[in-house]
Design a protein around this motif. Structure first.
Motif, PDB file in Angstrom:
ATOM      1  N   THR A  85       0.974   0.108   8.628  1.00 32.18           N
ATOM      2  CA  THR A  85       0.740   1.705   8.840  1.00 32.18           C
ATOM      3  C   THR A  85       1.292   2.148   7.579  1.00 32.18           C
ATOM      4  O   THR A  85       2.007   1.438   6.623  1.00 32.18           O
ATOM      5  CB  THR A  85       1.749   1.790   9.793  1.00 32.18           C
ATOM      6  OG1 THR A  85       3.197   1.622   9.779  1.00 32.18           O
ATOM      7  CG2 THR A  85       1.225   1.168  11.213  1.00 32.18           C
ATOM      8  N   THR A  86       1.621   3.489   7.442  1.00 38.65           N
ATOM      9  CA  THR A  86       2.396   4.043   6.248  1.00 38.65           C
ATOM     10  C   THR A  86       3.869   3.594   6.352  1.00 38.65           C
ATOM     11  O   THR A  86       4.288   3.448   5.062  1.00 38.65           O
ATOM     12  CB  THR A  86       2.145   5.505   6.633  1.00 38.65           C
ATOM     13  OG1 THR A  86       0.873   5.980   6.604  1.00 38.65           O
ATOM     14  CG2 THR A  86       2.801   6.211   5.498  1.00 38.65           C
ATOM     15  N   ALA A  87       4.288   3.331   7.429  1.00 38.04           N
ATOM     16  CA  ALA A  87       5.908   3.176   7.212  1.00 38.04           C
ATOM     17  C   ALA A  87       5.951   1.449   6.865  1.00 38.04           C
ATOM     18  O   ALA A  87       6.830   1.199   6.060  1.00 38.04           O
ATOM     19  CB  ALA A  87       6.474   3.244   8.659  1.00 38.04           C
ATOM     20  N   SER A  88       5.009   0.745   7.262  1.00 28.89           N
ATOM     21  CA  SER A  88       5.142  -0.672   6.954  1.00 28.89           C
ATOM     22  C   SER A  88       4.812  -0.841   5.599  1.00 28.89           C
ATOM     23  O   SER A  88       5.413  -1.747   4.628  1.00 28.89           O
ATOM     24  CB  SER A  88       4.204  -1.593   7.909  1.00 28.89           C
ATOM     25  OG  SER A  88       2.897  -1.476   7.453  1.00 28.89           O
ATOM     26  N   LEU A  89       3.813  -0.251   4.859  1.00 34.65           N
ATOM     27  CA  LEU A  89       3.299  -0.043   3.732  1.00 34.65           C
ATOM     28  C   LEU A  89       4.624   0.448   2.597  1.00 34.65           C
ATOM     29  O   LEU A  89       4.866   0.033   1.779  1.00 34.65           O
ATOM     30  CB  LEU A  89       2.087   0.454   3.335  1.00 34.65           C
ATOM     31  CG  LEU A  89       0.861  -0.055   3.771  1.00 34.65           C
ATOM     32  CD1 LEU A  89      -0.324   0.885   4.063  1.00 34.65           C
ATOM     33  CD2 LEU A  89       0.521  -1.661   3.111  1.00 34.65           C
ATOM     34  N   GLY A  90       5.306   1.532   3.231  1.00 35.94           N
ATOM     35  CA  GLY A  90       6.097   2.121   2.316  1.00 35.94           C
ATOM     36  C   GLY A  90       7.706   1.150   2.393  1.00 35.94           C
ATOM     37  O   GLY A  90       8.251   1.063   1.267  1.00 35.94           O
TER      38      GLY A  90
END
Ligand code: ACO
Length: 323
Positions: free
Chosen positions: A51-56
């Motif tokens: 997700t955006t948070a995991s990649l971030g």
């Protein structure tokens, strides 16, 4: 005076690479059309659990490691994204939590493809205003999840990923020989809303919606807007294209990048291009490109680097920094 200096950088990409050829089985398109019109050869698409948070988070951890710092050293987590994990809480607070931080503060910033330029400019103000000493600035996106995969005019253009910088306030001379952010110029104009937008949202449809774009219209405005803010950054610092070591543009389309650089008199060998590898990753594209070019030794400490972006809204901006 205090300058916001780049202390570390990092990036993260989903596991799955999708070459243009693979899109030929999804929509009526061809590798040749995509390469010729955009310069894109492949993009990364987030899979289950990404997700955006995991990649971030991954990009943030890489940037912290590169800086030789830990989450304890960070005061502010600032995330530029248009594809948050949830409508709220902010993806930045999610990432703050994933990093094990319960101190400091975190928030998201939304300026679509210009998000990272806006975020670095905002982090710089928080640092120079004394609110934060060190800021983790992250651009993270999963645009694959807001694409209409039946619309060949948009779905071939975008990809997923994340990149991050650690900015640190350092005492400086106050000249353009200083390392750090030297000037930032941000613009927006909502009269162009219909040319690039998402047709959903919490307060209108109650759905996430899909990206809609009049590509030719965006293209028509892009080069003029980009070169205008870059000229403003040169004027504010009394510098010219000749002083520049690197132009690191938002990676939307090879033709926009080449057209802008040509108009400004910046030779191709000074332009960092990663659109072929990543596609358009919106707010993640500039920190991904910075990570590639700093990682392979092109961008070195002391280099003068111009960041620029233009995107939905329209929003656009340029930021000059010494690496
Ligand atoms: N595969 C094959 N053919 C296609 C595809 C595709 N994926 N998409 C469109 N076509 C067709 C069109 O239907 C059209 O066919 P027609 O002539 O029979 O009607 C033909 O190709 C030409 O279409 P155009 O839209 O005129 O193509 P253009 O040369 O303008 O390229 C593009 C389209 C790549 C979208 C271009 O306009 C562009 O890059 N615009 C900028 C938009 C952008 O980069 N946005 C990113 C977000 S904003 C930002 O980040 C700056």
């Amino acid at each position: 005076m205090i300058r916001s200096v780049v202390r570390g950088y990092g990036a993260a990409l989903p596991k799955r690479v999708v070459p243009n050829k693979e899109l030929e089985s999804i929509v009526e398109t061809s590798d040749e059309w995509i390469v010729q019109r955009t310069g894109i050869r492949q993009r990364y698409i987030a899979g289950e659990g990404e997700t955006t948070a995991s990649l971030g988070e991954q990009a943030a951890r890489a940037a912290l490691e590169n800086a030789g710092l830990t989450p304890d050293d960070i005061d502010l987590v600032l995330v530029a994204t248009s594809t948050p994990d949830n409508t709220f809480p902010a993806t930045a607070v999610n990432i703050q939590n994933r990093l094990g931080m319960t101190h400091g503060y975190a928030f998201d910033l939304q300026a679509v493809c210009s998000g990272f330029v806006y975020a670095v400019a905002t982090a710089d103000l928080h640092i120079r205003g004394g609110m934060a000493k060190r800021v983790l600035v992250i651009g993270a996106e999963t645009f694959s999840r807001i694409l209409d995969w039946k619309d060949r005019t948009t779905c071939v253009l975008f990809g997923d990923g994340a990149g991050a910088l650690v900015l640190e306030g350092q005492e400086s001379e106050g000249t353009i020989a200083d390392r750090g952010v030297l000037t930032a110029h941000l613009r927006s104009d909502g009269t162009h809303k219909e040319k690039l937008y998402v047709d959903g949202g919490p307060s209108t449809t109650g759905t996430v919606g899909h990206l809609r774009m009049e590509g030719r219209e965006v293209f028509k405005h892009a080069v003029g807007m980009i070169t205008d803010v870059i000229e403003a950054a040169f004027a504010a610092t009394d510098t010219t294209a000749e002083d520049l070591d690197w132009l690191v543009p938002h990676q939307a389309n090879r033709r926009i990048i080449d057209g802008s650089a040509k108009k400004l008199g910046i030779p191709p060998e000074k332009v960092v291009v990663t659109v072929d590898l990543h596609g358009n990753t919106s707010a993640a594209s500039i920190p991904l490109a910075l990570s590639v070019a700093a990682g392979d030794g092109r961008i070195k400490q002391g280099d003068l680097v111009m960041l620029e972006a233009m995107g939905g809204g329209f929003t656009w901006g340029a930021l000059l920094l010494r690496w």
